[in-house]
Design a protein around this motif. Structure first.
Motif, PDB file in Angstrom:
ATOM      1  N   VAL A  59       1.045  -0.906   0.106  1.00 32.94           N
ATOM      2  CA  VAL A  59       0.027  -0.104   0.294  1.00 32.94           C
ATOM      3  C   VAL A  59       0.898   1.369   0.023  1.00 32.94           C
ATOM      4  O   VAL A  59       1.538   1.551   1.009  1.00 32.94           O
ATOM      5  N   ASN A  63      -3.000   4.376  -3.562  1.00 35.07           N
ATOM      6  CA  ASN A  63      -3.810   3.071  -3.529  1.00 35.07           C
ATOM      7  C   ASN A  63      -4.943   3.925  -2.573  1.00 35.07           C
ATOM      8  O   ASN A  63      -5.907   3.898  -2.109  1.00 35.07           O
ATOM      9  N   TYR A 206      -5.894  -2.600   4.714  1.00 36.73           N
ATOM     10  CA  TYR A 206      -4.730  -2.595   4.220  1.00 36.73           C
ATOM     11  C   TYR A 206      -3.364  -2.980   4.612  1.00 36.73           C
ATOM     12  O   TYR A 206      -2.159  -3.674   4.439  1.00 36.73           O
ATOM     13  N   ASN A 211      -1.593  -8.912   2.600  1.00 35.25           N
ATOM     14  CA  ASN A 211      -1.971  -7.535   1.728  1.00 35.25           C
ATOM     15  C   ASN A 211       0.366  -6.897   2.137  1.00 35.25           C
ATOM     16  O   ASN A 211       0.169  -6.580   2.607  1.00 35.25           O
ATOM     17  N   ILE A 243      -9.362  -3.741  -2.057  1.00 39.05           N
ATOM     18  CA  ILE A 243      -8.186  -3.138  -1.541  1.00 39.05           C
ATOM     19  C   ILE A 243      -8.103  -2.585  -3.472  1.00 39.05           C
ATOM     20  O   ILE A 243      -8.538  -3.170  -4.229  1.00 39.05           O
TER      21      ILE A 243
END
Length: 445
Positions: A59, A63, A206, A211, A243
């Protein structure tokens, strides 16, 4: 805690990553995945009693929502506030009290946390990172504290620093569609407007195991390390939020964009920016080598010709920001006293055009390969460097063994490739050129 990737940091990072070596030793590692989606990479090096523990979350600023920019960088700070089991302000103290160091950075694509500790405290470091992932303290007190910290950082690193807005001013012109358009630090107004619930939702989406890549390198026992990882990370639930992965391609421009920025500076600067393909593109190694040839060291082309011989600049840097979805080849020069910006631009263009027309000599090519070799060897001389390289390879390429293919990729680059990418990517059509001029030269309204 502040390791935002500023212009200076980008230069250092790219110098350290844009190379390969014939003498590169293979990095052996073990990999496994927990049921919650957390990818784990382990590299054993028992030569010194230290270990690096790192987590890379996929991230970054790209994003974020365009009306809530700066969240990823905000969380880089916020996740040092403490957890449900670690008191506010105690996170850093705990690591430092055991003789460790820690830090973090945010980029357009990722957020990265790491600790380097004595190997007998490996379990402690793993526990700390699991706490950050599962029990981070996100409340109004911490949010208010970090809002103030980031406002001050923005003033010092961007608003009040000479040339501090270069990336901001460049990216909003080179990326008019893609969310690389805004800077990593984002907007303090957006942070002020965000609610506690919005921050909580970002965290739950995130900063989750599915992730993230957990990368450990150093003096470890594989079986014991895996057992501790399963103890501390298996209980963390898989994230369920959606996401945001931007599926946007920046349109190719056919016209040059030119502009002037008036700044609190004394010496003019010239910025030239050329859009690049995605990080995984086959031309990335050649572009990295081209940047090293142009400004990598005192004997590099632009340093030797424009800084030393012509004395038109006090410093010149060229570096590819090889971002996941397509970054920039950025050239930045500060003019010498009495040298106009257009004169410096002409001098830079003259040297680049010479590379496009004639390429580089065999002698320069062999010297370039030696520089590249030294760079990769230096990066992987530390367990922290190895941990980061493994995490990046897995995150960006989907395969941690990519760290062991760098040699092949760079050795495949020829002199002709360097000339070709210079011609293909450094053309004037579609580039962005900015002049940074002293505010005293700004026309009166």
């Amino acid at each position: 805690m502040n390791k935002l990737l500023s212009l200076t940091a980008w230069i250092g990072l790219l110098v350290s990553t844009g190379s390969v070596a014939n003498a590169q030793n293979r990095i052996e590692f073990k990999e496994f995945k927990l049921d919650n989606g957390l990818t784990v990479l382990m590299h054993r090096d028992n030569t010194t009693p230290i270990v690096a523990v790192s987590v890379m979350y996929h991230v970054g600023s790209k994003n974020e929502r365009p009306d809530r920019t700066g969240f990823a960088h905000f969380f880089e700070h916020l996740l040092f506030e403490g957890t449900e089991n670690i008191g506010r302000g105690e996170y850093m103290k705990k690591i430092e009290s055991i003789g460790g160091t820690l830090n973090a950075f945010t980029s357009n694509d990722v957020t990265y946390y790491y600790e380097v500790v004595p190997s007998n405290y490996l379990e402690t470091a793993l526990y700390m990172e699991s706490e950050r992932m599962l029990h981070a303290k996100i409340d109004s007190t911490g949010i208010a504290t970090q809002r103030s910290v980031i406002k001050e950082e923005k003033k010092q690193s961007y608003d009040n620093r000479p040339y501090g807005t270069i990336l901001q001013e460049t990216f909003k012109r080179t990326h008019q569609v893609h969310p690389y358009n805004w800077t990593v630090i984002g907007s303090t107004e957006h942070l002020d407007a965000a609610t506690l619930d919005e921050f909580m939702q970002f965290y739950r989406t995130y900063y989750v195991p599915n992730n993230a890549v957990l990368s450990i390198a150093g003096d470890i026992d594989y079986a014991q390390t895996e057992a501790w990882i399963r103890t501390y990370f298996s209980e963390i639930p898989k994230g369920t939020g959606t996401i945001n992965r931007p599926n946007v391609t920046e349109p190719k421009r056919t016209q040059e964009i030119r502009d002037v920025v008036y700044d609190n500076i004394q010496l003019p600067a010239v910025i030239q920016a050329y859009n690049l393909p995605p990080k995984k593109h086959k031309d990335s190694p050649a572009l990295a080598m081209l940047s090293t040839y142009l400004t990598g060291g005192k004997s590099s082309l632009l340093t030797k010709e424009v800084v030393d011989k012509q004395q038109k600049a006090v410093v010149i840097q060229a570096f590819p920001l090889d971002l996941e979805d397509g970054g920039l080849f950025l050239m930045f020069g500060v003019a010498n006293m009495g040298i106009a910006a257009d004169s410096l631009e002409h001098a830079i263009d003259e040297q680049v055009n010479n590379v496009i027309a004639n390429g580089i000599s065999e002698a320069d090519f062999q010297k370039l390969k030696a520089q590249i070799e030294n760079s990769v060897v230096s990066r992987h001389a530390s367990v922290a460097g190895i941990a980061q390289s493994l995490a990046e390879a897995k995150t960006f390429y989907g395969d941690a063994d990519e760290v062991n293919r760098a040699m092949d990729k760079y050795n495949e680059v020829t002199r002709q490739d360097i000339q070709r990418v210079a011609k293909q990517y450094l053309g004037k059509d579609g580039r962005v050129v900015l002049y940074y001029l002293p505010k005293s030269e700004e026309p009166k309204q």
